[in-house]
Design an enzyme around this catalytic site. Structure first.
Site, PDB file in Angstrom:
ATOM      1  N   THR A   1     -42.452  -4.913  11.329  1.00 22.69           N
ATOM      2  CA  THR A   1     -41.494  -3.999  11.966  1.00 22.69           C
ATOM      3  C   THR A   1     -42.110  -2.676  12.416  1.00 22.69           C
ATOM      4  O   THR A   1     -41.497  -1.976  13.236  1.00 22.69           O
ATOM      5  CB  THR A   1     -40.310  -3.722  11.026  1.00 22.69           C
TER       6      THR A   1
ATOM      7  N   LYS B   1     -45.810   6.745  11.793  1.00 25.30           N
ATOM      8  CA  LYS B   1     -45.669   5.717  10.756  1.00 25.30           C
ATOM      9  C   LYS B   1     -45.284   6.333   9.416  1.00 25.30           C
ATOM     10  O   LYS B   1     -45.932   7.276   8.954  1.00 25.30           O
ATOM     11  CB  LYS B   1     -46.973   4.927  10.603  1.00 25.30           C
TER      12      LYS B   1
ATOM     13  N   LYS C   1     -42.055  11.143   3.230  1.00 29.36           N
ATOM     14  CA  LYS C   1     -43.515  11.014   3.162  1.00 29.36           C
ATOM     15  C   LYS C   1     -44.097  12.017   4.160  1.00 29.36           C
ATOM     16  O   LYS C   1     -43.509  12.199   5.221  1.00 29.36           O
ATOM     17  CB  LYS C   1     -43.931   9.585   3.554  1.00 29.36           C
TER      18      LYS C   1
ATOM     19  N   GLU D   1     -49.081   0.627   0.913  1.00 30.83           N
ATOM     20  CA  GLU D   1     -48.762   1.355   2.144  1.00 30.83           C
ATOM     21  C   GLU D   1     -49.681   0.993   3.306  1.00 30.83           C
ATOM     22  O   GLU D   1     -50.841   0.653   3.090  1.00 30.83           O
ATOM     23  CB  GLU D   1     -48.956   2.861   1.888  1.00 30.83           C
ATOM     24  N   ASP D   2     -49.166   1.149   4.520  1.00 32.29           N
ATOM     25  CA  ASP D   2     -50.006   0.967   5.713  1.00 32.29           C
ATOM     26  C   ASP D   2     -50.131   2.261   6.526  1.00 32.29           C
ATOM     27  O   ASP D   2     -50.749   2.251   7.584  1.00 32.29           O
ATOM     28  CB  ASP D   2     -49.423  -0.121   6.622  1.00 32.29           C
TER      29      ASP D   2
ATOM     30  N   SER E   1     -39.297   2.686   1.041  1.00 37.08           N
ATOM     31  CA  SER E   1     -39.387   2.801   2.498  1.00 37.08           C
ATOM     32  C   SER E   1     -38.590   3.999   2.990  1.00 37.08           C
ATOM     33  O   SER E   1     -37.515   4.295   2.461  1.00 37.08           O
ATOM     34  CB  SER E   1     -38.818   1.531   3.141  1.00 37.08           C
ATOM     35  N   ALA E   2     -39.119   4.647   4.019  1.00 42.19           N
ATOM     36  CA  ALA E   2     -38.406   5.776   4.640  1.00 42.19           C
ATOM     37  C   ALA E   2     -37.254   5.277   5.503  1.00 42.19           C
ATOM     38  O   ALA E   2     -36.436   6.054   5.974  1.00 42.19           O
ATOM     39  CB  ALA E   2     -39.382   6.568   5.513  1.00 42.19           C
TER      40      ALA E   2
ATOM     41  N   ASP F   1     -43.953  -0.202   0.370  1.00 44.30           N
ATOM     42  CA  ASP F   1     -43.478   0.247   1.667  1.00 44.30           C
ATOM     43  C   ASP F   1     -42.942  -1.007   2.372  1.00 44.30           C
ATOM     44  O   ASP F   1     -43.217  -2.132   1.942  1.00 44.30           O
ATOM     45  CB  ASP F   1     -44.656   0.856   2.439  1.00 44.30           C
ATOM     46  N   LEU F   2     -42.176  -0.823   3.417  1.00 43.46           N
ATOM     47  CA  LEU F   2     -41.613  -2.010   4.097  1.00 43.46           C
ATOM     48  C   LEU F   2     -42.276  -2.266   5.464  1.00 43.46           C
ATOM     49  O   LEU F   2     -42.967  -3.264   5.660  1.00 43.46           O
ATOM     50  CB  LEU F   2     -40.099  -1.833   4.264  1.00 43.46           C
ATOM     51  N   ASP F   3     -42.057  -1.308   6.383  1.00 37.74           N
ATOM     52  CA  ASP F   3     -42.520  -1.514   7.762  1.00 37.74           C
ATOM     53  C   ASP F   3     -44.045  -1.594   7.813  1.00 37.74           C
ATOM     54  O   ASP F   3     -44.728  -0.637   7.446  1.00 37.74           O
ATOM     55  CB  ASP F   3     -42.023  -0.369   8.653  1.00 37.74           C
TER      56      ASP F   3
HETATM   57  C1  BG6 Z   1     -40.613   4.007   8.214  1.00 38.96           C
HETATM   58  C2  BG6 Z   1     -41.326   3.653   9.471  1.00 38.96           C
HETATM   59  O1  BG6 Z   1     -40.757   2.974   7.295  1.00 38.96           O
HETATM   60  O2  BG6 Z   1     -39.221   4.212   8.453  1.00 38.96           O
HETATM   61  C3  BG6 Z   1     -41.082   4.722  10.531  1.00 38.96           C
HETATM   62  O3  BG6 Z   1     -42.713   3.552   9.218  1.00 38.96           O
HETATM   63  C4  BG6 Z   1     -39.578   4.922  10.716  1.00 38.96           C
HETATM   64  O4  BG6 Z   1     -41.674   4.323  11.734  1.00 38.96           O
HETATM   65  C5  BG6 Z   1     -38.949   5.255   9.378  1.00 38.96           C
HETATM   66  O5  BG6 Z   1     -39.332   5.990  11.634  1.00 38.96           O
HETATM   67  C6  BG6 Z   1     -37.431   5.450   9.464  1.00 38.96           C
HETATM   68  O6  BG6 Z   1     -36.838   4.248   9.822  1.00 38.96           O
HETATM   69  P1  BG6 Z   1     -35.338   4.061  10.270  1.00 38.96           P
HETATM   70  O7  BG6 Z   1     -35.169   2.561  10.289  1.00 38.96           O
HETATM   71  O8  BG6 Z   1     -34.470   4.730   9.255  1.00 38.96           O
HETATM   72  O9  BG6 Z   1     -35.203   4.673  11.614  1.00 38.96           O
HETATM   73 MG    MG Z   2     -45.249   1.286   6.752  1.00 39.98          MG
END
Ligand code: BG6
Ligand code: MG
Length: 224
Positions: free
Chosen positions: A16, A44, A146, A170-171, A115-116, A8-10
């Site tokens: 972030t 999240k 997710k 993941e977090d 990552s989403a 996962d990224l954020d």
């Molecule tokens: C996820 C975050 O990685 O990405 C969410 O945990 C975020 O908080 C989602 O809404 C989508 O991100 P983005 O950058 O496409 O708006």
């Molecule tokens: Mg995350």
């Protein structure tokens, strides 16, 4: 031994997750829907559009906006977010992550992003982590976000390994559930109270060492 690690990224590679929260909070304030960190746990790992829906549902105001206006709100949140992350650099990579990525590379383990966020490639560039990723799953290419497993299945596919041969990191609770249903082995960063007790959890990324991953993978196959 596991053949891939799906990140996962954020909130895993860097902080972030905090900026996503602040950007939603700012948008929420503007449209009269205050949010706190507890509510944010639900956002999240959840896509931009689904997060907006959750925000509006919280105040029972989904019906107030047509699709054009919804798009404007989502873009507005993203613009706040982009402004907040513009100065992010390699110094913002979370402790232990660079060492882990180097060790994985050294051991020939493939690494993929799950990552989403549509801002994933931008962030990998800002953090100067591009060269460590053998694959990036594009969230625009999946049917369900997710907690459905799609993004982790795609991330595994992109590095030519089966999800069952991967560890997912993941977090967020939605992300942990996504890993669990993909068949990969989850490792959580955070607290049991947020991520559940059916997985190995480390309190911070510093503890995510290569040796730790190996030992948890070996535990899976230990006969007791
Ligand atoms: C996820 C975050 O990685 O990405 C969410 O945990 C975020 O908080 C989602 O809404 C989508 O991100 P983005 O950058 O496409 O708006
Ligand atoms: Mg995350």
């Amino acid at each position: 031994m596991f053949k891939g690690v799906l990140f996962d990224l954020d909130g895993i590679l860097t902080d972030t997750a905090e900026y996503h929260y602040r950007a939603w909070k700012k948008l929420g304030q503007e449209i009269g829907i205050p949010i706190d960190r507890k509510f944010n746990e639900q956002l999240k790992g959840v896509s931009r559009n689904d997060s907006l829906k959750l925000l509006l549902e919280k105040a029972d105001r989904v019906g107030e906006y047509n699709s054009e206006r919804l798009q404007e709100l989502a873009t507005c949140k993203n613009n706040y977010y982009l402004e907040m992350i513009k100065n992010i650099g390699p110094e913002d990579v979370y402790p232990g992550i660079l060492t882990l990525l180097k060790e994985l590379k050294g051991h020939g383990i493939k690494v993929s992003l799950a990552s989403a966020s549509k801002n994933g490639p931008l962030l990998l560039g800002l953090l100067k982590l591009n060269s460590f990723f053998d694959g990036i799953a594009d969230p625009e290419k999946i049917a369900f976000g997710k907690p459905k497993p799609d993004i982790f299945l795609l991330a595994a596919k992109n590095i030519n390994v089966r999800a069952e041969e991967c560890i997912g990191i993941e977090d967020a609770i939605a992300g942990v559930q996504a890993i669990q249903s993909s068949g990969a082995m989850p490792i959580g960063v955070g607290k049991t109270s947020e991520l559940g007790d059916k997985l190995n959890i480390v309190p911070t990324t510093e503890k995510l060492t290569y040796d730790y991953l190996v030992s948890k993978w070996e535990d899976l196959f230990k006969v007791v």
